[in-house]
Design an enzyme around this catalytic site. Structure first.
Site, PDB file in Angstrom:
ATOM      1  N   HIS A  56       0.845  -1.207   0.000  1.00 25.90           N
ATOM      2  CA  HIS A  56       0.000   0.000   0.000  1.00 25.90           C
ATOM      3  C   HIS A  56       0.869   1.242   0.000  1.00 25.90           C
ATOM      4  CE1 HIS A  56       0.774  -0.574   4.284  1.00 25.90           C
ATOM      5  NE2 HIS A  56       0.311   0.632   4.544  1.00 25.90           N
ATOM      6  N   HIS A  58       1.450   3.909   1.929  1.00 23.06           N
ATOM      7  CA  HIS A  58       2.030   4.659   3.050  1.00 23.06           C
ATOM      8  C   HIS A  58       3.556   4.753   2.932  1.00 23.06           C
ATOM      9  CE1 HIS A  58      -1.695   4.033   5.825  1.00 23.06           C
ATOM     10  NE2 HIS A  58      -1.823   5.067   5.017  1.00 23.06           N
ATOM     11  N   ASP A  60       6.049   4.591   4.950  1.00 24.79           N
ATOM     12  CA  ASP A  60       6.940   3.607   5.578  1.00 24.79           C
ATOM     13  C   ASP A  60       6.961   2.288   4.797  1.00 24.79           C
ATOM     14  OD1 ASP A  60       4.205   3.326   6.703  1.00 24.79           O
ATOM     15  OD2 ASP A  60       5.083   1.726   7.927  1.00 24.79           O
ATOM     16  N   HIS A  61       6.182   2.202   3.713  1.00 24.54           N
ATOM     17  CA  HIS A  61       6.184   1.006   2.858  1.00 24.54           C
ATOM     18  C   HIS A  61       6.756   1.276   1.465  1.00 24.54           C
ATOM     19  CE1 HIS A  61       3.529  -1.360   5.648  1.00 24.54           C
ATOM     20  NE2 HIS A  61       3.477  -0.134   6.128  1.00 24.54           N
ATOM     21  N   HIS A 112      -7.309  -0.714   6.010  1.00 31.06           N
ATOM     22  CA  HIS A 112      -6.205   0.164   6.425  1.00 31.06           C
ATOM     23  C   HIS A 112      -6.066   1.300   5.411  1.00 31.06           C
ATOM     24  CE1 HIS A 112      -2.381   1.245   8.254  1.00 31.06           C
ATOM     25  NE2 HIS A 112      -1.776   1.138   7.085  1.00 31.06           N
ATOM     26  N   ASP A 133      -0.070  -4.077   6.237  1.00 37.67           N
ATOM     27  CA  ASP A 133      -0.645  -3.519   7.467  1.00 37.67           C
ATOM     28  C   ASP A 133      -2.113  -3.919   7.600  1.00 37.67           C
ATOM     29  OD1 ASP A 133       1.769  -2.317   7.946  1.00 37.67           O
ATOM     30  OD2 ASP A 133       1.066  -0.255   7.688  1.00 37.67           O
ATOM     31  N   HIS A 171       4.978  -4.929  10.580  1.00 38.93           N
ATOM     32  CA  HIS A 171       5.417  -4.256  11.815  1.00 38.93           C
ATOM     33  C   HIS A 171       5.591  -5.211  12.993  1.00 38.93           C
ATOM     34  CE1 HIS A 171       4.960  -0.073  10.426  1.00 38.93           C
ATOM     35  NE2 HIS A 171       3.970  -0.535   9.676  1.00 38.93           N
TER      36      HIS A 171
HETATM   37 FE    FE Z   1       2.995   0.622   8.029  1.00 41.00          FE
HETATM   38 ZN    ZN Z   2       0.320   1.558   6.553  1.00 39.26          ZN
END
Ligand code: FE
Ligand code: ZN
Length: 259
Positions: A56, A58, A60-61, A112, A133, A171
């Site tokens: 996805h 975001h 941090d990905h 999410h 996530d 995570h």
């Molecule tokens: Fe994440």
């Molecule tokens: Zn995420």
């Protein structure tokens, strides 16, 4: 032979590194940061990064995707319904793709985010699920874009996968998720045992992943909304009769947001 390792990133992200040890090719899932992947490649100069799988949008990905793609020429796969940097192949629900010679099925799992996807490799002994996530060990992702009903349906799609499926989420949230699971089910011995196990692992710096679908079905409250005791706790929390499994899910999710 496929070997899977976690490259830690940021505070609690894992970039999953899939290694085809015969061909010395590898792939990464959700490289939020290019640095740990580049460091690994520097230590393994005869290896090629061939593919980047994204779940996805975001940061941090996807934060490391463009740099990795520029340096290595790796192919970037990602959800069709989201903006993914340098994406070359836009994936839709039930697409089948081949990465490192292995077939993966794509599931679109809104909740999410609205376009979030997971990658599933069916295998007789240990199927693999890269759940991003959406499904965490003992928990699930926050609802940033989707509704509780959407996330409930998304998790149900994963819950029917074979019990021996190895679950690789992004995570290291397992221990805090388990503390919530214990609040929901104080008398669940599997949750108590898992808390003891994961506490010991974390104390020595050991990763708590992958999980398995069997373990999730026994210890993840978000997969246990049909249990009477879980429903009763959910009712207590939002002071109403949550008369459907998705209403129980919605109550648990809002409780967890404030836990
Ligand atoms: Fe994440
Ligand atoms: Zn995420």
């Amino acid at each position: 032979m496929l070997q899977i390792d976690a490259l830690p990133a940021f505070n609690d992200n894992y970039i999953w590194l899939l290694q085809d040890t015969t061909q010395k090719r590898c792939a990464v899932v959700d490289p939020g940061d290019a640095a740990p992947v580049l460091a690994w490649l520097k230590q393994h100069p005869d290896w090629v990064l061939s593919d980047i799988l994204v779940t996805h949008h975001h940061f941090d990905h996807v934060g490391g995707v463009e740099q990795l793609c520029n340096i290595t020429g790796a192919k970037v796969w990602g959800p069709a319904q989201e903006n993914i940097p340098a994406r070359q192949v836009a994936l839709n629900d039930n697409d089948h793709i081949t990465v490192l010679g292995l077939e993966f099925e794509v599931f679109v799992l809104p909740g999410h985010t609205l376009g979030h996807i997971a990658y599933y490799h069916a295998d007789a002994s240990t199927p693999l699920l890269f759940s991003g996530d959406t499904l965490f060990a003992a928990g699930c992702g926050r609802l940033f874009e989707g509704s509780p009903e959407q996330m409930y349906r998304s998790l149900n799609r994963l819950a029917v996968l074979p019990a021996q499926t190895a679950v690789y989420c992004t995570h290291e949230y397992t221990l805090s998720n388990l503390r919530f699971a214990h609040a929901v089910e104080p008398n669940n011995p599997d949750i108590a045992a898992r808390i003891a196990q994961v506490t010991a692992w974390r104390a020595e710096g050991t990763i708590s992943l992958p999980s398995s679908m069997a373990l999730e079905l026994r210890t993840n409250p978000f997969l246990r909304v049909n249990e009477t005791s879980v429903k009763e706790k959910a009712d207590e929390w939002n002071k109403q009769d949550n008369d459907s499994p998705s209403a129980v899910f919605a109550s648990l999710r809002s409780w967890k947001d404030k836990f």
